[in-house]
Design an enzyme around this catalytic site. Structure first.
Site, PDB file in Angstrom:
ATOM      1  CB  THR A   1      -0.903   0.008   1.244  1.00 34.16           C
ATOM      2  OG1 THR A   1      -1.777  -1.112   1.206  1.00 34.16           O
ATOM      3  CG2 THR A   1      -1.725   1.288   1.305  1.00 34.16           C
TER       4      THR A   1
ATOM      5  CG  ASP B   1      -6.828   0.690   5.689  1.00 30.47           C
ATOM      6  OD1 ASP B   1      -6.447  -0.353   5.124  1.00 30.47           O
ATOM      7  OD2 ASP B   1      -6.048   1.595   6.016  1.00 30.47           O
TER       8      ASP B   1
END
Length: 331
Positions: A198, A229
């Site tokens: 990420t 998320d």
């Protein structure tokens, strides 16, 4: 007053009023075996982080917006196969690359996000388009892809995202799942030896505006359209000029449950905590006690930078308000 003197005085006044600029990025948090990290791959991490930082910082130094800087920095990392975003995204259990991204403008708390896209070359650009060209915040799957296409973003064949390294990871993951399913079988432990991925960026521009963005391919072996998320505002991304900008990386379910990005901002607003204290409390206490692993990058209105994580490593880098550049992998 002579014209040259007047111009110099005006330039000095404008310079004095300008806010400091700064930028911070991450390329994922987790575990990595130092012995397994080749010098070539380590250099590649550092080189890509530096390229990303300089792309965003150049925009800021020229008076560009924090939003433009965040987008530019993240596009560099989405296009680099070394990270789990864009071109280097991990595979789902079905053998697909499903991408998520979000971006937020701290001026008026505007935000945009996409989830589960498979044909958008740069999801961070799609997220920004959602923020600026629609009344909504989050589009997913085919709807997000149609919106991106309708707005002229670059679309690609899903095969574009394939990388041999990530394909080997999903094959290994499948073997582990098969081993776990067999009676009295011992599966090879998953040590997340390559759990970098990420990507995220937070930037502060000369106008004092803060922007934050995050982009990811998610988790290796994720199933049933799982979204983590990264595209969730308040969980993986948050920006507020009054407090700070935050981008998160790690086990997304925990970041969602504890609204990590927003929690750090809220502690600054309601408890008057510094960015450093709020980040440390959330990452090292709240998140860790819940069993969540990962980290965050943050930047406040004064140009203070934090890179907080509770894992053995987090690829990260920053250019502070004095122009000092630094990249790092391990603690």
């Amino acid at each position: 007053m002579k014209p040259i003197a007047a111009a110099l005085l005006l330039f000095t006044a404008m310079t004095a009023q300008a806010n400091p600029v700064a930028i911070v990025i991450h390329g994922g948090a987790g575990r990595i075996d130092r012995d397994a990290l080749t010098p070539e791959r380590e250099r590649l991490y550092h080189a890509t982080l530096e390229q990303s930082l300089r792309a965003g910082h150049t925009i800021l130094k020229r008076g560009g917006s924090a939003l433009d800087a965040v987008e530019a920095a993240i596009v560099i990392m989405e296009d680099a196969p070394v990270f789990n975003a864009g071109k280097g995204a991990v595979f789902t259990a079905e053998g697909k690359n499903e991408l998520d991204a979000s971006i937020m403008d701290g001026r008026a708390l505007q935000a945009g996000a996409v989830g589960g896209v498979t044909t958008v070359k740069n999801p961070i650009r799609a997220a920004r388009a959602v923020m600026e060209k629609s009344p909504h915040v989050l589009f997913t799957n085919r709807g997000a892809e149609k919106f991106a296409s309708d707005n002229g973003l670059e679309m690609v064949d899903p095969k574009y995202f394939f990388t041999e390294r990530r394909w080997k990871q999903i094959l290994k993951w499948r073997k582990q799942q098969e081993a776990k399913a067999k009676p009295q079988a011992t599966a090879e432990p998953d040590r997340h030896a390559d759990y970098f991925g990420t990507v995220g960026c937070v930037a502060l521009d000369t106008a004092g505006n803060i922007a934050a963005g995050t982009s990811t391919g998610g988790m290796t072996g994720k199933r049933f359209g799982r979204i983590g998320d990264s595209p969730i505002i308040g969980a993986g991304t948050y920006a507020d000029n009054r407090t700070a900008g935050i981008s998160c990386t790690g086990h997304g379910e925990y970041f969602i449950r504890h609204a990590v990005a927003h929690d750090i901002s809220a502690r600054m607003a309601y408890k008057q905590e510094s960015l450093a204290k709020a980040a440390a409390d959330v990452v090292q206490t709240v998140l860790k006690q819940a069993g969540g692993s990962g980290g965050i990058i943050g930047l406040d209105a004064k140009g203070n930078i934090v890179m907080e994580f509770n894992t053995p490593a987090m690829t990260r880098g920053a250019i502070d308000q004095d122009g000092n550049l630094k990249t790092a992998l391990f603690k």
